[in-house]
Design an enzyme around this catalytic site. Structure first.
Site, PDB file in Angstrom:
ATOM      1  CB  CYS A   2       1.366  -2.941  -4.319  1.00  0.00           C
ATOM      2  SG  CYS A   2       0.718  -1.460  -5.085  1.00  0.00           S
ATOM      3  N   GLY A  28      -1.529  -2.150   1.140  1.00  0.00           N
ATOM      4  CA  GLY A  28      -2.279  -1.422   0.110  1.00  0.00           C
ATOM      5  C   GLY A  28      -3.721  -1.523   0.484  1.00  0.00           C
ATOM      6  CG  ASN A 101       5.657  -3.855  -3.963  1.00  0.00           C
ATOM      7  OD1 ASN A 101       6.188  -4.369  -3.070  1.00  0.00           O
ATOM      8  ND2 ASN A 101       5.407  -2.575  -3.820  1.00  0.00           N
ATOM      9  N   GLY A 102       6.074  -1.700  -6.638  1.00  0.00           N
ATOM     10  CA  GLY A 102       7.260  -0.764  -7.078  1.00  0.00           C
ATOM     11  C   GLY A 102       6.863   0.396  -7.855  1.00  0.00           C
ATOM     12  CE1 TYR A 257       3.297   2.560   8.579  1.00  0.00           C
ATOM     13  CE2 TYR A 257       3.848   2.582   6.410  1.00  0.00           C
ATOM     14  CZ  TYR A 257       2.763   2.851   7.433  1.00  0.00           C
ATOM     15  OH  TYR A 257       1.498   3.046   6.828  1.00  0.00           O
TER      16      TYR A 257
HETATM   17  O1  LIG Z   1       4.529  11.489   9.787  1.00  0.00           O
HETATM   18  P1  LIG Z   1       3.355  10.961   9.194  1.00  0.00           P
HETATM   19  O2  LIG Z   1       3.308  11.391   7.862  1.00  0.00           O
HETATM   20  O3  LIG Z   1       2.191  10.855  10.125  1.00  0.00           O
HETATM   21  O4  LIG Z   1       3.718   9.319   9.033  1.00  0.00           O
HETATM   22  C1  LIG Z   1       4.264   8.485   9.948  1.00  0.00           C
HETATM   23  C2  LIG Z   1       3.244   7.667  10.570  1.00  0.00           C
HETATM   24  O5  LIG Z   1       2.546   6.940   9.572  1.00  0.00           O
HETATM   25  C3  LIG Z   1       2.416   5.467   9.910  1.00  0.00           C
HETATM   26  O6  LIG Z   1       1.474   5.319  10.542  1.00  0.00           O
HETATM   27  P2  LIG Z   1       0.065   4.499  10.030  1.00  0.00           P
HETATM   28  O7  LIG Z   1      -1.073   5.274  10.888  1.00  0.00           O
HETATM   29  O8  LIG Z   1       0.089   4.626   8.837  1.00  0.00           O
HETATM   30  O9  LIG Z   1       0.237   2.959  10.433  1.00  0.00           O
HETATM   31  P3  LIG Z   1       0.236   1.768  11.671  1.00  0.00           P
HETATM   32  O10 LIG Z   1      -0.983   2.165  12.309  1.00  0.00           O
HETATM   33  O11 LIG Z   1       0.857   0.627  11.058  1.00  0.00           O
HETATM   34  O12 LIG Z   1       1.449   2.688  12.503  1.00  0.00           O
HETATM   35  C4  LIG Z   1       3.819   5.407  10.775  1.00  0.00           C
HETATM   36  O13 LIG Z   1       3.760   4.315  11.532  1.00  0.00           O
HETATM   37  C5  LIG Z   1       3.862   6.789  11.717  1.00  0.00           C
HETATM   38  O14 LIG Z   1       3.011   6.616  12.523  1.00  0.00           O
HETATM   39  N1  LIG Z   2       2.929   0.889  -4.183  1.00  0.00           N
HETATM   40  C1  LIG Z   2       3.070   0.241  -5.113  1.00  0.00           C
HETATM   41  O1  LIG Z   2       3.863  -0.619  -5.370  1.00  0.00           O
HETATM   42  C2  LIG Z   2       2.569   1.043  -6.541  1.00  0.00           C
HETATM   43  C3  LIG Z   2       2.794   0.222  -7.876  1.00  0.00           C
HETATM   44  C4  LIG Z   2       2.338   1.015  -8.976  1.00  0.00           C
HETATM   45  N2  LIG Z   2       3.351   1.951  -9.208  1.00  0.00           N
HETATM   46  C5  LIG Z   2       0.902   1.766  -8.857  1.00  0.00           C
HETATM   47  O2  LIG Z   2       1.035   2.914  -8.744  1.00  0.00           O
HETATM   48  O3  LIG Z   2       0.311   1.277  -8.815  1.00  0.00           O
HETATM   49 MG   LIG Z   3       2.043   4.621  12.716  1.00  0.00          MG
END
Ligand SMILES: O=P(O)(O)OC[C@H]1O[C@H](OP(=O)(O)OP(=O)(O)O)[C@H](O)[C@@H]1O
Ligand SMILES: NC(=O)CC[C@H](N)C(=O)O
Ligand SMILES: [Mg+2]
Ligand code: SF4
Length: 506
Positions: A2, A28, A101-102, A257
Site C-alpha cells: 500500500c 495500490g 502498509n504491511g 518490483y
Molecule cells: O508472474 P506474474 O504473477 O504474472 O507476476 C509477475 C509480473 O507482475 C508484475 O507486472 P505488473 O503487470 O503487475 O506491473 P508492471 O507493469 O509494473 O511491470 C511483474 O512486473 C511481472 O511482470
Molecule cells: N498491502 C498492504 O500494505 C495492505 C495493508 C493491510 N494489510 C490491508 O490489507 O489493507
Molecule cells: Mg511486469
C-alpha cells in the site's frame, strides 16, 4: 503493498495529499482515502478505485485542514470491500485515524485480546483496524487528557511489544499531530522530509521518496526500524527509537518490483539496484552459455526495463521495446483475482511483430510470481514469429508466500512452488529459462546503507524474519485463502458492511 502519506503543513493539505497518492498509485490500485483535520474535526473521503476516481472536486473542497494522512490500498488481509479502505478511524482516545502498509502476522490473536481484554470493537477483517485499535488502546491506557510526544512514543512502544509482522504507519491524532512509525525490522518503507515556507517548516511522511520530490519536500531520511516521528499540529518535530530490539531488514521485493525506480529507499537507489540486477543476469548468461545466440533483448514493461537495458549493454546485444503497453491498464500483479489478472495481460501488452519475426528473443521480466504474465507473453512472442523464446527473471524463483504486505499468500498459486527451474521452463513454454541467483540479487542492493543487516527475502528462501512464521502458519494461510476469496465475493455483492460511521464525505 500500500502507499501511505502524512503531512503537517501551514495551509490546506488536501491537494498535496491527493498529489502524493497519485505518485504512490503504483503501490495500490484498489482503494484510496484521505483524512484531514480542521478545527479539531476530521474530514474523510475514501472508497474503491484509483485516486482520480475516488476524489472529486466536491470531496477535495471538503477535505480542509492543515494536517492529514492518506492511503492507497492493495489488500492483503480481509476483502477488497470499501469497508476495508483506509485510513481507519477510532473515536477514543482523542479521535485517531490510521493508514497502514504491511501485514500483521499475529492479527488473529490480537483480535481476541482486543475483544476480550481491551474491550474494543473491530468492525472488519482488516489487520490495519487491529493495529489502529492496539495503538489506540496503548495510548488510552496512559489516561492523559492531552497527549505529549512522550505519550505518543510510549504508545508506539506498546504497539511494538504486541504486534508482529510488517508495518509502516501514519496516524493522525485529532487536534494534536501526526505520527509515523516502522516495525522493528523496517520491513515496509517509510521516509520523511521537510519544506520551508514563510509561515514555517512543513513536514511530510511517505512510503517512497518520490512523493516528497513531487511536492517539493526535501528528503531528510528513512524512519529507522522501530523508530517513530511525531509532528505536532503546530509544527514541532520529535523523533525517538521506540523498540527494544531492532534489525534493519527491508523487503527486497521493493527493489525488484514494487517501488518506483526513482525512489531512494533505506538510502539505496532503486534505479541503481535494478541496473545491477541486469548486469548480474548478463554475467549469468555468459557463465551458462558463453556462446549464446540471443538476437534481441525485449523487456516486459514496465518494471523490468532498467534491468533489461543494462543486461543488453553488458552482453552487447540489441535492446528493443518489442512489447507496447496500454498505459490505461494498471499493474496486473496487484489486481485482485486471477481471472482479472489473466485478462489484463493480453489487453495490456501487444507485440511489435518485426522485433520477433525469425529472431531468438530474450524476454526479461523483474520476477515471475504466478506465471500469468510470462506464459502469455511467451505465447505472444511465438505468435509474432520468434524462432526461439528465452526468458530471464531479475529475481530468483518465488517459492514461498509473503506474509508482510504483498498479496502472494498461497504457496500453491506460485508457479515456482515445489517445481524445479526445468519444470517451470516447461510449464511456461520457454526454450531457456534463466533466474537471478539470490546472492546476486542481494548484492545488487547491498551498497548504500551500512546499517542494513540483511534483507527480508522469505519469498525466495522461506526464512521469515519475524521468526513467528512456520509451516503450520503457512498451512493456515492456505486454508484461509479460500474463505477470504469467498468473503471478497460476498463483499463485492454488497454484504452491508459499514463505511459511513463517521463524518464520511461522499
Ligand atoms: O508472474 P506474474 O504473477 O504474472 O507476476 C509477475 C509480473 O507482475 C508484475 O507486472 P505488473 O503487470 O503487475 O506491473 P508492471 O507493469 O509494473 O511491470 C511483474 O512486473 C511481472 O511482470
Ligand atoms: N498491502 C498492504 O500494505 C495492505 C495493508 C493491510 N494489510 C490491508 O490489507 O489493507
Ligand atoms: Mg511486469
Ligand atoms: S488540531 Fe491543528 S490541524 Fe487540527 S484543526 Fe486544530 S489547528 Fe488545525
Amino acid at each position: 503493498m500500500c502507499g501511505i502519506a502524512g503531512i503537517v503543513a501551514k495551509s490546506n493539505v488536501n491537494q498535496d495529499l491527493y498529489d502524493a497518492l497519485t505518485v504512490l498509485q503504483h503501490r495500490g490500485q484498489d482503494a484510496a482515502g484521505i483524512v484531514t483535520c480542521q478545527d479539531g474535526r476530521l474530514n474523510q473521503r475514501k472508497g474503491n478505485g484509483l485516486v482520480r476516481d475516488v476524489f472529486h472536486t466536491r470531496h477535495m473542497q471538503r477535505l480542509q485542514g492543515h494536517m492529514g494522512i492518506a492511503h492507497v490500498r492493495y489488500p492483503t488481509a480481509g476483502s477488497s470491500s470499501p469497508a476495508l479502505a483506509q485510513p481507519f478511524y477510532v473515536n477514543s482516545p482523542y479521535g485517531i485515524s490510521l493508514a497502514h502498509n504491511g501485514n500483521l502476522t499475529n492479527s488473529a490473536e490480537l483480535s481476541q485480546e482486543l475483544f476480550q481484554s481491551d474491550l474494543r470493537h473491530l468492525n472488519t477483517e482488516s489487520d490495519s483496524e487491529v493495529l489502529l485499535n492496539i495503538f489506540a488502546h496503548e495510548l488510552q491506557r496512559l489516561g492523559k487528557l492531552v497527549p505529549s510526544a512522550d505519550d505518543i512514543f510510549e504508545a508506539v512502544s506498546g504497539v511494538h511489544k504486541r504486534c508482529r509482522g510488517g508495518y509502516a504507519v501514519v496516524a493522525m491524532i485529532a487536534n494534536y499531530g501526526v505520527v509515523g512509525f516502522r516495525d522493528p525490522n523496517a520491513i515496509r518503507p517509510l521516509v520523511y522530509g521537510k519544506r520551508e515556507t514563510p509561515a514555517g517548516t512543513e513536514y511530510m511522511l511517505a512510503s517512497e521518496s518520490v512523493a516528497l520530490d513531487a511536492l517539493g519536500y526535501t528528503l531528510v531520511g528513512d524512519v529507522a526500524p522501530g523508530e517513530a516521528v511525531y509532528i505536532t499540529h503546530d509544527g514541532e518535530f520529535h523523533i525517538r527509537q521506540c523498540a527494544e530490539k531492532v534489525n534493519w531488514a527491508p523487503c527486497i521485493f521493493e527493489h525488484v518490483y514494487f517501488a518506483r525506480p526513482d525512489s531512494i529507499m533505506d538510502g539505496i537507489s532503486v534505479y541503481k539496484s535494478r541496473l545491477r540486477q541486469g548486469e548480474r543476469l548478463a554475467e549469468k548468461v555468459l557463465r551458462e552459455r558463453p556462446d549464446h545466440d540471443i538476437d534481441v533483448i525485449v523487456p516486459i514493461p514496465d518494471s523490468s526495463r532498467i534491468a533489461a537495458q543494462s543486461m543488453a549493454a553488458v552482453l552487447g546485444v540489441k535492446f528493443r521495446e518489442g512489447l507496447v503497453k496500454n498505459r490505461y491498464i494498471g499493474r496486473t500483479f496487484i489486481m485482485p483475482g486471477q481471472s482479472a489478472r489473466k485478462k489484463s495481460v493480453k489487453q495490456k501488452l501487444n507485440a511489435i511483430g518485426l522485433e520477433f519475426k525469425g529472431k531468438n528473443v530474450m524476454l526479461v521480466d523483474d520476477s515471475i510470481v504466478r506465471g500469468t504474465t510470462c506464459e502469455q507473453i511467451i505465447e505472444m512472442a511465438r505468435d509474432a514469429g520468434a524462432r526461439k523464446v528465452y526468458f530471464a527473471s531479475a529475481a530468483p524463483p518465488v517459492r514461498f508466500p509473503n506474509v508482510y504486505g504483498i498479496d502472494m499468500p498461497s504457496a500453491t498459486e506460485l508457479i515456482a512452488h515445489g517445481r524445479s527451474v526445468e519444470e517451470i521452463r516447461t510449464e511456461i513454454g520457454a526454450d531457456w529459462l534463466l533466474y537471478q541467483d539470490l546472492d546476486d540479487l542481494l548484492d545488487c542492493s547491498a551498497e548504500g546503507n551500512p546499517n542494513i543487516s540483511r534483507f527480508e527475502c522469505a519469498v525466495f528462501n522461506g526464512d521469515y524474519i519475524t521468526g513467528d512464521v512456520d509451516q503450520a502458519y503457512l498451512d493456515q494461510l492456505e486454508a484461509d485463502r479460500n474463505d477470504s476469496n469467498q468473503a471478497a465475493k460476498n463483499a463485492s455483492a454488497g454484504d452491508g458492511a459499514l463505511i459511513g460511521l463517521h463524518n464520511d464525505v461522499s
